[in-house]
Write an enzyme that holds these catalytic residues in place. Sequence first.
Site, PDB file in Angstrom:
ATOM      1  N   TYR A 108      39.512 -83.416  70.230  1.00 64.22           N
ATOM      2  CA  TYR A 108      39.152 -84.157  71.445  1.00 64.22           C
ATOM      3  C   TYR A 108      38.349 -83.243  72.362  1.00 64.22           C
ATOM      4  O   TYR A 108      38.860 -82.255  72.866  1.00 64.22           O
ATOM      5  CB  TYR A 108      40.397 -84.663  72.172  1.00 64.22           C
ATOM      6  CG  TYR A 108      41.302 -85.575  71.368  1.00 64.22           C
ATOM      7  CD1 TYR A 108      40.824 -86.250  70.239  1.00 64.22           C
ATOM      8  CD2 TYR A 108      42.629 -85.750  71.722  1.00 64.22           C
ATOM      9  CE1 TYR A 108      41.663 -87.080  69.500  1.00 64.22           C
ATOM     10  CE2 TYR A 108      43.470 -86.587  70.991  1.00 64.22           C
ATOM     11  CZ  TYR A 108      42.984 -87.236  69.880  1.00 64.22           C
ATOM     12  OH  TYR A 108      43.823 -88.055  69.156  1.00 64.22           O
TER      13      TYR A 108
ATOM     14  N   LEU B  97      47.600-100.412  73.238  1.00 63.82           N
ATOM     15  CA  LEU B  97      46.924-101.441  74.032  1.00 63.82           C
ATOM     16  C   LEU B  97      45.582-101.823  73.406  1.00 63.82           C
ATOM     17  O   LEU B  97      44.678-102.321  74.087  1.00 63.82           O
ATOM     18  CB  LEU B  97      46.722-100.955  75.473  1.00 63.82           C
ATOM     19  CG  LEU B  97      48.006-100.549  76.204  1.00 63.82           C
ATOM     20  CD1 LEU B  97      47.697-100.103  77.626  1.00 63.82           C
ATOM     21  CD2 LEU B  97      49.011-101.700  76.217  1.00 63.82           C
TER      22      LEU B  97
ATOM     23  N   ARG C 257      43.054-100.024  72.233  1.00 63.10           N
ATOM     24  CA  ARG C 257      41.919 -99.305  72.822  1.00 63.10           C
ATOM     25  C   ARG C 257      41.437 -99.976  74.107  1.00 63.10           C
ATOM     26  O   ARG C 257      40.254-100.030  74.406  1.00 63.10           O
ATOM     27  CB  ARG C 257      40.781 -99.189  71.809  1.00 63.10           C
ATOM     28  CG  ARG C 257      41.132 -98.327  70.616  1.00 63.10           C
ATOM     29  CD  ARG C 257      39.965 -98.173  69.650  1.00 63.10           C
ATOM     30  NE  ARG C 257      40.295 -97.189  68.627  1.00 63.10           N
ATOM     31  CZ  ARG C 257      41.018 -97.446  67.534  1.00 63.10           C
ATOM     32  NH1 ARG C 257      41.470 -98.664  67.334  1.00 63.10           N
ATOM     33  NH2 ARG C 257      41.300 -96.505  66.661  1.00 63.10           N
TER      34      ARG C 257
ATOM     35  N   PHE D 295      41.506-103.097  74.864  1.00 62.09           N
ATOM     36  CA  PHE D 295      41.101-104.496  74.739  1.00 62.09           C
ATOM     37  C   PHE D 295      42.227-105.437  75.148  1.00 62.09           C
ATOM     38  O   PHE D 295      41.990-106.486  75.771  1.00 62.09           O
ATOM     39  CB  PHE D 295      40.673-104.789  73.299  1.00 62.09           C
ATOM     40  CG  PHE D 295      39.723-105.948  73.176  1.00 62.09           C
ATOM     41  CD1 PHE D 295      38.359-105.751  73.193  1.00 62.09           C
ATOM     42  CD2 PHE D 295      40.195-107.241  73.053  1.00 62.09           C
ATOM     43  CE1 PHE D 295      37.473-106.824  73.075  1.00 62.09           C
ATOM     44  CE2 PHE D 295      39.328-108.318  72.939  1.00 62.09           C
ATOM     45  CZ  PHE D 295      37.959-108.109  72.958  1.00 62.09           C
TER      46      PHE D 295
END
Length: 329
Positions: A56, A206, A208, A210
């Site tokens: 990341y 969740l 991503r 959406f």
Amino acid sequence: MKQRKLGRGGPIVSAVGLGCMGMSEFYGDHDDAESLATIDRAIDLGITFFDTADIYGPHTNEELVGRGIRGKRHRVVIATKFGILRDSDTPGFRGINGKPEYVKQACEASLRRLGIDCIDLYYQHRVDPETPIEETVGAMAELVRAGKVRYLGLSEAGADTIRRAHAVHPITALQSEYSLWTRDPEDKVLGVCRELGIGFVPYSPLGRGFLTGQIKRFEDLAADDYRRTAPRFQGENFQRNLDLVSQVSEIAAEKRCTPAQLALAWVLAQGEDIVPIPGTKRRKYLRENVDALDLMLSADDLERIDEVAPKDVAAGSRYPEAMMRLLGK
């Protein structure tokens, strides 16, 4: 804050953790000051389980989390991951590495970036098809014996691989995507985890973002938002998935909660061995996620949710084809 035990012999953590990936990239602009404030507020709210990975950023998210927990190390359980290859010069995906020598190098680098002496939970981010899982987990087990790692985990591993890994050294947690629009783990891996006493950590609970109902149009995504490349966010799939969110939102309105809280409460209701890690980079969403712990769903509620969000309801695959080939190995 409600707590749950992660695996049969793992640590006790907050029932909802915090995924930190989006604080550094993938979801549009980032603000380190707000991200650090979010980590600080999460700790104040009683969240003790923080998730990051060496890719990341790449690398910068571990550094950020390290800064965020400085002086509060005793209050948190830190999970990070290795195995997917990226670097600052070539930030695109470069492959998977589970070779023993790389495992040790990656761990040392993560410890340095996080500024800690021991990683609480160390995951193999994706299974390396070129390296037997016994060799990878054997190297990870050496890190436990050396006091550099407390517990071991796998991410997106298949059922057979989980069994083989667990035979080498106890696996504390499996991290895989799981939500109202991604129910693949129900096929095999959840059952294997429960049989072996392995905790389950859903990422993207969740969908991503959406399933929050906040994304109405493809254009709502920033130009550099990686979700623009995800099949579920494209073309006809986008509209079909919006229909699912609309139905979830109707139930949420009746329950006097947000769609995000309903989606998160559903994941939490799937078992006490499940600890989801919804991601956010802003303080304003933390309380909303924590409050989902107080949302009780009855058997009738769960049945109705299953009717509007049955298995395989989502339109489109969750990753582009090349990335999908790395799952379930």
